[in-house]
Design an enzyme around this catalytic site. Structure first.
Site, short mmCIF file in Angstrom:
data_model
loop_
_atom_site.label_atom_id
_atom_site.label_comp_id
_atom_site.label_asym_id
_atom_site.label_seq_id
_atom_site.Cartn_x
_atom_site.Cartn_y
_atom_site.Cartn_z
N LYS A 1 -0.52 -50.59 78.07
CA LYS A 1 -0.10 -51.76 77.30
C LYS A 1 1.17 -51.40 76.53
O LYS A 1 1.41 -50.20 76.27
CB LYS A 1 -1.24 -52.22 76.39
CG LYS A 1 -1.45 -51.39 75.11
CD LYS A 1 -0.69 -51.95 73.93
CE LYS A 1 -0.83 -51.15 72.69
NZ LYS A 1 0.08 -51.52 71.61
N HIS A 24 -6.20 -48.46 75.31
CA HIS A 24 -7.05 -47.32 74.98
C HIS A 24 -8.13 -47.65 73.95
O HIS A 24 -9.13 -46.94 73.84
CB HIS A 24 -6.21 -46.14 74.51
CG HIS A 24 -5.64 -46.29 73.13
ND1 HIS A 24 -4.48 -46.97 72.88
CD2 HIS A 24 -6.09 -45.84 71.93
CE1 HIS A 24 -4.22 -46.94 71.58
NE2 HIS A 24 -5.18 -46.27 70.98
N HIS A 29 -5.24 -55.13 71.07
CA HIS A 29 -6.36 -54.47 70.42
C HIS A 29 -7.30 -55.43 69.69
O HIS A 29 -8.52 -55.41 69.88
CB HIS A 29 -5.85 -53.43 69.42
CG HIS A 29 -4.97 -52.39 70.02
ND1 HIS A 29 -5.15 -51.89 71.29
CD2 HIS A 29 -3.88 -51.72 69.52
CE1 HIS A 29 -4.24 -50.96 71.54
NE2 HIS A 29 -3.45 -50.86 70.49
N LYS A 43 0.97 -52.23 58.26
CA LYS A 43 1.44 -50.88 58.01
C LYS A 43 1.66 -50.66 56.51
O LYS A 43 1.85 -51.59 55.74
CB LYS A 43 2.77 -50.64 58.74
CG LYS A 43 2.74 -50.86 60.24
CD LYS A 43 2.00 -49.75 60.95
CE LYS A 43 2.14 -49.89 62.47
NZ LYS A 43 1.38 -48.85 63.18
N GLU A 67 -3.51 -49.97 58.10
CA GLU A 67 -3.03 -48.60 58.31
C GLU A 67 -2.23 -48.17 57.08
O GLU A 67 -1.44 -48.95 56.54
CB GLU A 67 -2.17 -48.52 59.56
CG GLU A 67 -2.94 -48.87 60.83
CD GLU A 67 -2.05 -48.99 62.07
OE1 GLU A 67 -2.51 -48.61 63.16
OE2 GLU A 67 -0.91 -49.46 61.93
#
Length: 476
Positions: free
Chosen positions: A150, A180, A242, A332, A218
């Site tokens: 991706k 993943h 995701h 972020k 994050e």
């Protein structure tokens, strides 16, 4: 993962890239240690750098040592690695690659199975696939599979274009789309917990669930990814792939069997029941943010309007979830760093409690299920206190939990798509995301930056829930 051993040739395009170094080499080494490979396999790394086979083996070993203790290294693994310098746009280089593949096949008497792993920018998909075909590599007797990282496209239309490129050389069942996150055991645990606990599934509906929060904050910045990130932002980098996949595990109807085709069909059905966003929906149900030093990052324009934070309220057009909002957020440079799904349960009575009862699926860094309930305060009949059950740390810490790429690569090796996406799902994910992206582009420019580094995010994200009398569950 299956105990069966696999062999064959893995051709790793982008064989000296960050992904190969940080994820793929360590994962393959683990699979080798667990005897998932037979003796009849080899890996051929491909990139533009000049390297000998031995230099490549040393390079891969250093990458594995960065992830594992030196005394846990299995030196035999690296003997199966070969290298070919190549420019993916040059057909002559693919003829050299064909010779290297044959050399590796002869040395290890490999099975007639070929996997082409594209750790490449999408701009190289076309010529790489074309040259694989023109060089005759795809005519080698045996099975051929291609695995693609991706993001798969930049929109619904571009994803269709990319897929058509692969269909010229591969059958649909030979095309593997890698996200993943799907390799995370802790994510797969959401579906397993629902499936193997009927009492839980009995309340998995609008009668008992008030709302759901999916949070992926994050605490780090974009770092050196400025060029890539500024073209994508949080919406394309995290939501399109995701977050929507996490949502599918939470909200999909259960299949009658935990079989990969049935699971993927139920996930696809769920995506099809997420309506597109109209312009007014984006205005009311999407909150964007940009941290205060974002425009100072390397390769980021000083007037960038790319979001480093996004929060979205989604609805699912199924009776099970009627009037149940699903809130998602990611960003972020925040105060938090975790992946968590919180399922908030309804309070049927007009009572006051300190915290609403909920089920929490922790995906990273903590893993497992916890339940927050309320009970009577001992000795104080009029008071209630919260009780948290789980996660079972002793059980979780006593078993080996594979890294995501171990599960993903094991699937590709044995021809399974349990931990991978399907193109039909990808198309639906882009349909949803494109509608949000188009709505954002038609709104007035946001007032960025609008949140401080190390904070909980922009106030607009809190307001998104407050209008429904809800609030985010923050974890320091």
């Amino acid at each position: 993962m299956s105990k069966e051993q696999t062999g064959g040739i893995i051709v790793l395009f982008g064989g000296t890239g960050d992904l190969a170094e940080s994820m793929i080499f360590p994962a393959l080494h683990q699979l080798f240690k667990q005897e998932k490979f037979s003796d009849h396999f080899a890996l051929v790394g491909v990139s533009r750098k000049d390297m000998s086979d031995q230099e490549y083996r040393d390079y891969a070993r250093e990458a594995v040592v960065n992830e594992e203790e030196e005394n846990n290294i299995n030196e035999e693994f690296f003997k199966h690695l070969f290298y070919q310098s190549a420019d993916n746009t040059e057909l002559d280089d693919f003829e050299k690659l064909s010779e290297t593949i044959q050399k590796a096949a002869d040395e290890f008497d490999t099975d007639s199975s070929y996997i082409y792993y594209y750790s490449l920018p999408p701009s190289l998909y076309d010529e790489t696939t074309t040259n694989l075909k023109k060089s005759g590599i795809l005519d080698l007797e045996g099975s051929h599979r291609v695995a693609v990282e991706k993001p798969f496209g930049e929109s619904l239309e571009s994803s269709k274009d990319y897929y058509e490129l692969f269909e010229k050389a591969f059958k649909p069942e030979e095309i593997y789309l890698v996200d993943h996150f799907l390799g995370m055991d802790s994510l797969q645990n959401i579906l397993a917990t629902r499936y193997y606990n009927p009492f839980l599934e009995a309340i998995w509906n609008r009668d008992y669930i008030e709302h759901v929060q999916i949070s992926l904050p994050e605490d780090f910045s974009i770092g050196a990814r400025g060029s890539f990130y500024d073209e994508n932002g949080a919406l394309l980098d995290m939501f399109q792939n995701h977050i929507l996949q996490i949502l599918s595990f939470v909200a999909m109807d259960l299949p009658d069997e935990m079989e990969e085709d049935k699971i993927n069909k139920k996930k696809l059905d769920l995506f099809k029941h997420i309506p597109e966003f109209k312009a007014e929906d984006v205005k009311e149900k999407v909150a964007r943010g940009q941290y205060d030093s974002y425009r100072e990052e390397e390769d980021v324009p000083e007037d960038s309007l790319t979001e480093s934070y996004i929060a979205i309220e989604l609805e699912i057009d199924k009776e099970r979830w009627r009037d149940v909002p699903f809130y998602v957020r990611t960003g972020k440079s925040l105060a938090e760093n975790h992946m968590t799904v919180d399922v908030l349960l309804k309070m049927p009575y007009d009572v006051s409690v300190s915290e609403q009862p909920r089920l929490t699926f922790s995906i990273q860094p903590q893993v497992g299920l916890s339940i927050l309930m309320n009970q009577n305060h001992s000795g104080k009949a009029e008071e209630v206190v919260k009780t948290v059950l789980g996660p079972d740390k002793e059980t979780m810490e006593s078993v080996y939990i594979p890294e995501p790429y171990e599960n993903v690569l094991a699937d590709i090796l044995k021809g399974s798509k349990r931990h991978l996406s399907t193109f039909e799902q990808v198309k639906e994910q882009w349909r949803i995301t494109d509608s949000i992206k188009n709505g954002m582009e038609n709104l007035p420019d946001p007032s960025f930056p609008n949140y401080e580094t190390g904070s909980k995010g922009p106030k607009e994200a809190d307001e998104l829930l407050e209008k429904n009398n809800h609030s985010w569950i923050y974890r320091e």
